[in-house]
Scaffold this motif. Structure first.
Motif, short mmCIF file in Angstrom:
data_model
loop_
_atom_site.label_atom_id
_atom_site.label_comp_id
_atom_site.label_asym_id
_atom_site.label_seq_id
_atom_site.Cartn_x
_atom_site.Cartn_y
_atom_site.Cartn_z
N GLY A 87 13.65 0.30 -1.34
CA GLY A 87 14.67 0.88 -0.31
C GLY A 87 14.12 1.94 0.47
N GLU A 88 13.13 2.74 0.08
CA GLU A 88 12.50 3.74 1.14
C GLU A 88 11.54 3.27 1.82
OE1 GLU A 88 13.10 7.41 -2.53
OE2 GLU A 88 11.15 6.13 -2.10
N ARG A 145 7.31 11.91 5.55
CA ARG A 145 8.62 12.55 5.34
C ARG A 145 9.80 11.32 5.02
NH1 ARG A 145 10.32 18.53 7.85
NH2 ARG A 145 8.63 18.86 6.02
N LEU A 146 10.32 11.36 3.96
CA LEU A 146 11.20 10.37 3.71
C LEU A 146 12.68 11.16 4.00
CD1 LEU A 146 9.73 8.70 0.38
CD2 LEU A 146 9.59 7.80 2.71
N ARG A 147 13.55 10.42 4.75
CA ARG A 147 14.59 10.81 4.96
C ARG A 147 15.79 9.92 4.52
NH1 ARG A 147 14.57 15.08 8.54
NH2 ARG A 147 12.50 15.45 9.55
N ARG A 148 15.48 8.69 4.50
CA ARG A 148 16.68 7.86 4.13
C ARG A 148 16.00 6.38 3.38
NH1 ARG A 148 13.59 7.16 8.44
NH2 ARG A 148 14.47 9.03 9.23
N GLN A 149 16.92 5.65 2.89
CA GLN A 149 16.54 4.39 2.19
C GLN A 149 17.66 3.33 2.77
OE1 GLN A 149 17.07 4.20 -1.91
NE2 GLN A 149 18.91 5.46 -1.93
N PHE A 150 17.27 1.89 2.76
CA PHE A 150 18.17 0.96 2.87
C PHE A 150 18.81 0.42 1.68
CE2 PHE A 150 16.17 0.08 7.08
CZ PHE A 150 17.29 0.08 7.96
N VAL A 151 20.27 0.29 1.74
CA VAL A 151 20.75 -0.42 0.52
C VAL A 151 21.36 -1.60 1.06
CG1 VAL A 151 21.01 1.86 -0.86
CG2 VAL A 151 23.05 0.99 0.73
N ARG A 152 21.58 -2.47 0.01
CA ARG A 152 22.29 -3.83 0.32
C ARG A 152 23.83 -3.55 0.09
NH1 ARG A 152 21.96 -8.03 -3.64
NH2 ARG A 152 20.26 -6.73 -4.46
N VAL A 153 24.46 -3.94 1.04
CA VAL A 153 25.94 -3.93 1.06
C VAL A 153 26.59 -5.05 1.47
CG1 VAL A 153 28.02 -2.59 2.17
CG2 VAL A 153 25.71 -1.24 1.85
N LYS A 154 27.73 -5.56 0.60
CA LYS A 154 28.35 -6.87 0.95
C LYS A 154 29.41 -6.42 1.88
CE LYS A 154 30.30 -10.67 -1.29
NZ LYS A 154 30.93 -11.54 -2.46
N ARG A 155 29.55 -7.26 2.99
CA ARG A 155 30.49 -7.23 4.14
C ARG A 155 31.10 -8.76 4.16
NH1 ARG A 155 31.19 -1.99 4.24
NH2 ARG A 155 29.43 -0.92 4.78
N TRP A 206 0.91 -1.21 0.04
CA TRP A 206 0.05 -0.04 -0.07
C TRP A 206 0.88 1.46 0.10
CZ3 TRP A 206 -4.23 -1.50 -1.95
CH2 TRP A 206 -4.85 -2.66 -1.40
N LEU A 207 2.05 1.27 0.62
CA LEU A 207 2.88 2.34 0.77
C LEU A 207 3.62 2.73 -0.61
CD1 LEU A 207 4.65 1.89 4.19
CD2 LEU A 207 3.38 4.03 3.62
N MET A 208 3.96 1.58 -1.37
CA MET A 208 4.48 1.63 -2.87
C MET A 208 3.40 2.19 -3.73
SD MET A 208 7.47 -0.99 -3.01
CE MET A 208 6.55 -2.42 -2.59
#
Length: 258
Positions: free
Chosen positions: A72-73, A88-98, A62-64
């Motif tokens: 990511g948002e 209010r959108l301030r950030r997003q998640f990104v996938r990072v390889k560790r 529903w949000l999308m």
């Protein structure tokens, strides 16, 4: 290309090389593909997907679909991000390889610098869904609406897999729909409903309105009819329609004809 040019400029300034090998290089033009609105799900299909995805992730659909968020948002939305009918959108998640595998990490919004944000109107239906979600499923340990079983952040790859499975379970397995399709659903619905490209572009978070126009501009409702009406008024000084407009326009364009 930008960091590469910067690197070579520094090398030239430090006299490590005589000149930059990329100074005159031109960037290829990336063609933006127009959206085929007939390939999108309708409201019933959106509802069906929301019903078949993991119950505690249904709010993401529903949000999308209702606010045009990227994956990511939506994964980074907190309950405290809602206020007075806006999100209010301030950030997003990104996938990072560790070293220990992939992890979800916070990053600035796409095409935005750190600390920049954007506001998106929240339809009342979506807000009711948010309230229902919080009441039934709670929030993650860091306040995020969407969280994994252990309470932590959701990887976008895991979400995409679950979304694809939900599309199949809902009976739309032959459709090439992804989670990003819901963002297209939002934009096309807004524009077809008369919301201006400028507003839609701002709420989508596009870097420029040209991107919005290239993808969705052809969806503007009755653009041809409105243009004809405007030009009839300009050419005759009167707002007219139908056969009368042809007579008046003819008198303007051919002054000798009465």
């Amino acid at each position: 290309m930008a960091p590469l040019r910067s690197l070579f400029r520094s090398a030239v300034a430090e006299k490590r090389i005589p000149e930059s090998p990329v100074a005159l290089a031109s960037l290829p033009k990336i063609k933006t593909k127009r959206l085929d609105e007939k390939s999108l799900p309708d409201w019933k299909a959106v509802r069906d997907i929301a019903d078949k995805i993991r119950p505690d992730w249904a709010i993401s659909v529903w949000l999308m679909a209702g606010c045009g968020l990227r994956i990511g948002e939506v994964l980074a939305v907190r309950q405290t991000d809602f206020e007075s009918g806006m999100l209010r959108l301030r950030r997003q998640f990104v996938r990072v390889k560790r070293a220990d595998g992939y992890r979800a990490e916070l990053a600035p919004l796409k095409a935005r610098d750190e600390g920049e944000w954007r506001d998106v109107p929240v339809p009342s239906y979506v807000w009711l869904a948010v309230e229902r979600h919080v009441a039934q499923h709670g929030i993650g340990r860091d306040g995020y609406l969407l969280h994994a079983h252990h309470g932590g952040e959701v990887l976008d790859s895991n979400y995409r897999t679950d979304f694809k499975a939900a599309v199949k379970k809902a009976g739309y397995g032959d459709e090439p729909w992804t989670a990003h399709t819901l963002r297209h659903f939002f934009a096309s619905s807004a524009i077809a409903g008369g919301v201006s490209l400028l507003e839609v572009s701002r709420w989508l978070g596009h870097a420029t309105i040209q991107i919005t126009a290239d993808i969705y501009g052809h969806l503007t409702p009755d653009a041809g009819g409105r243009l004809r009406s405007v030009m009839d008024q300009v050419l005759t000084g009167v707002s007219v329609v139908g056969a009368e407009s042809e007579d008046r326009a003819g008198s303007v364009l051919s002054p000798g004809v009465k």
